[in-house]
Scaffold this active site. Structure first.
Site: not given
Length: 228
Positions: A57, A82, A131, A165
């Site tokens: 991920e 991350d 992002d 999104d």
């Protein structure tokens, strides 16, 4: 410094300190990678203690997807990446508290990811709410630049999932990357939760940011595709 900001800074420092105690969280500097490489590159099966397929991920934040999928699929291994240590703390702590043997996390920049895996070591990639980089398309995690990195360690025909999104990122990925390259699109939608015909893993859980986007009335887009 305002009191609230001071408390938040203190909590962040506490989390950074606790991160050092988690055996499932790897924090490797660029200098270390250059000097020594990553000890489990090509040997993740040794860390997990099995040869189960590995799902990665990217931009995992608090590790919502890695944790949820690992609970569901005990016969697969999950690794979340991350750069934010305070966010990774949540995932690493949950996996530690629940004694989850099939989850790990790595704190690093995504552009260094190919230094953590050998050829054909990964079976699946999830990119969850990255992002969108509206002014820097080359930094988008679905740009051909990054797909070149993933290709170095993904097994042939492995799926890549994008949930976002950002309609701009969705359109860019589909129209400017996937279609021109002739990559196989298994499924795509501009409104995941409005599609009642879909019941796959993209609806399994909602990340912290995803819930905020949905509360704001933003539709969630999703693409599942495979590289040549």
């Amino acid at each position: 410094m305002p009191i609230t900001a001071a408390i938040m800074a203190h909590h962040k420092l506490e989390r950074f300190a606790e991160n050092l105690t988690f055996s499932n969280l790897f924090q490797v500097s660029f200098e270390q990678l250059e000097r020594e490489g990553f000890e489990y590159r090509g040997r993740w099966s040794e860390w997990f203690g099995n040869d189960n397929p590995i799902t990665v991920e990217l931009g995992c934040g608090k590790g919502d997807y890695s944790i949820a999928l690992a609970r569901l699929h005990l016969d697969r291994n999950y690794i979340g990446f991350d750069i934010k240590g305070a966010r990774l703390w949540r995932g690493a702590k949950t996996a530690t508290d629940e004694a989850m043997p099939n989850v790990a996390f790595v704190r690093t920049r995504i552009e260094l990811i190919n230094r953590f895996f050998a050829t054909n070591e990964v079976s699946e990639v999830w990119i969850t709410f990255p992002d969108p980089q509206p002014k820097k398309p080359l930094k988008r995690l679905t740009s051909e630049r990054f797909l070149t990195y993933y290709r170095q360690f993904l097994k042939p025909a492995s799926p890549i999932h994008l949930k976002t999104d950002s309609q701009e990122l969705y359109n860019y990925t589909l129209d400017e990357v996937i279609v021109p390259a002739g990559y196989e699109v298994e499924y795509h939608t501009t409104d995941l939760y409005a599609d009642e015909t879909y019941s796959g893993e993209a609806k399994l859980t909602q990340t912290f940011y995803e819930k905020m986007f949905l509360d704001d009335g933003k539709p969630i887009t999703y693409i599942k595709f495979r590289l040549k």
